[in-house]
Design an enzyme around this catalytic site. Structure first.
Site, short mmCIF file in Angstrom:
data_model
loop_
_atom_site.label_atom_id
_atom_site.label_comp_id
_atom_site.label_asym_id
_atom_site.label_seq_id
_atom_site.Cartn_x
_atom_site.Cartn_y
_atom_site.Cartn_z
N GLY A 28 0.81 -1.21 0.00
CA GLY A 28 0.00 0.00 0.00
C GLY A 28 0.84 1.26 0.00
N LEU A 30 0.40 3.59 -2.14
CA LEU A 30 0.72 3.41 -3.56
C LEU A 30 1.21 4.70 -4.21
CD1 LEU A 30 -2.33 1.15 -4.54
CD2 LEU A 30 -0.05 0.45 -3.79
N HIS A 34 4.11 1.67 -8.19
CA HIS A 34 3.10 0.60 -8.12
C HIS A 34 2.19 0.64 -9.35
CE1 HIS A 34 3.89 1.33 -3.66
NE2 HIS A 34 4.12 0.04 -3.78
N GLN A 146 11.86 -3.53 -10.16
CA GLN A 146 13.32 -3.58 -10.09
C GLN A 146 13.85 -2.81 -8.89
OE1 GLN A 146 15.58 -2.32 -13.62
NE2 GLN A 146 17.33 -1.98 -12.24
N LYS A 147 13.06 -1.87 -8.40
CA LYS A 147 13.44 -1.09 -7.21
C LYS A 147 13.95 -2.01 -6.10
CE LYS A 147 13.09 2.16 -3.94
NZ LYS A 147 13.05 1.35 -2.75
N ASP A 148 13.30 -3.18 -5.97
CA ASP A 148 13.72 -4.18 -4.97
C ASP A 148 14.33 -5.35 -5.74
OD1 ASP A 148 12.42 -3.01 -2.39
OD2 ASP A 148 10.90 -2.87 -3.94
N GLN A 151 14.97 -8.68 -4.01
CA GLN A 151 13.68 -9.33 -3.73
C GLN A 151 13.15 -10.03 -4.99
OE1 GLN A 151 10.37 -7.45 -1.36
NE2 GLN A 151 9.60 -7.00 -3.39
#
Ligand code: AMP
Length: 285
Positions: A28, A30, A34, A146-148, A151
């Protein structure tokens, strides 16, 4: 657009969706990052489903679980504008029933480095919640930012190893006009801290320029430059490294033949911890 607060109500709605489903898991608060995931999902599937769940198991004690922003009405409006079919909005009890015995899911080879070193319970929490969400949502495609990057790689490996019937799509990082990677945690930054936070992007851009334009092949030289820039912005560094883009392991030499490297940074702007990364593919060198 429907919202489903329970697994049962979600499954009833999910059952009615004909055609392919793209899934965007979120916590959330957002923003346009997102929304880019939702758009990417809409481009490759018939329907987009979003989840909004601030997952307690990926936060360590003392991290920002309690104060993490939760502007639900605004978030649902953003989903509606992005033509999302439905939003799963479970509470903690739905996802983690108190009397339930728990399962551990992890990909130690990828999850023990970088973020995993500084946030030891993070990827265990992420893998478990994403595995649960994928089993609940049963999407054809799951979209991650891609930010993470780490992950994304961890979840990609989890999906492959557990033979989960879903494909995974990575969506490029969406940035503010000046380059700061969008993040729900950017609201923690004061006006005075905001220019300092830009140090992460500047350090990554400098790293890419050294490798791609000056032909630097020594990762230690690139990492030293990143640390100098981060220090000039008064940022306290957890890591600022150049790693193999697939394994996230250190490389001895940034060779042209290498599949590609990724520069990754985690740094604290006073009390706000920020992460960012830049992929440096070998084809661009
Ligand atoms: P979060 O709500 O922070 O857990 O993020 C949910 C998803 O959005 C993850 O796959 C993130 O990588 C992705 N995401 C977050 N920020 C960005 C951004 N600036 N650009 C692209 N994707 C993002």
């Amino acid at each position: 657009m429907w919202t489903a607060p329970t697994i049962e109500s979600f499954r009833q709605q999910r059952h009615k969706l004909m055609g392919s489903v793209a899934f965007v898991p979120t916590m959330g608060a957002l923003h346009d990052g997102h929304v880019a995931l939702m758009r990417a999902g809409a481009a490759i599937a018939d329907h987009v489903v979003v989840s909004i769940f601030v997952n307690p198991t990926q936060f360590a004690p003392g991290e920002d679980f309690e104060r993490y922003p939760r502007p639900l009405d605004r978030d649902l409006e953003i989903c509606r504008s992005a033509s999302v079919a439905g939003v799963f909005v479970p509470n903690v009890e739905q996802m983690y029933p108190r009397q339930q015995l728990t399962c551990e899911v992890n990909v130690p080879a990828l999850a023990s480095v970088l973020e995993g070193e500084f946030r030891p319970q993070f990827f265990g929490g992420v893998c478990r919640v994403v595995a649960k969400l994928l089993n609940i949502v049963q999407p054809d495609i799951a979209c991650f930012g891609q930010k993470d990057y780490q992950q994304y790689k961890v979840i990609q490996a989890m999906i492959a190893d557990l033979c989960m019937p879903v494909s995974i799509q990575m969506v490029p990082t969406v940035r503010e006009a000046d380059g700061l990677a969008m993040s729900s945690r950017n609201v923690y930054l004061t006006a005075a801290q905001r220019p300092r936070a830009l140090g992460l992007h500047k350090a990554l851009v400098a790293a890419a320029a050294m490798i791609q334009e000056q032909g630097e092949t020594d990762p230690l030289a690139v990492e030293a430059t990143m640390r100098t820039i981060l220090a000039a912005h008064q940022l306290r560094v957890d890591y600022a490294v150049v790693r193999h883009a697939q394994t996230l392991q250190p490389v001895d030499c940034i060779e042209p033949a290498l599949a590609g490297v990724v520069a990754l940074i985690a740094a604290h702007c006073d009390q706000v911890r920020l992460i960012d990364n830049l992929l440096i593919p070998s084809s661009e060198r």
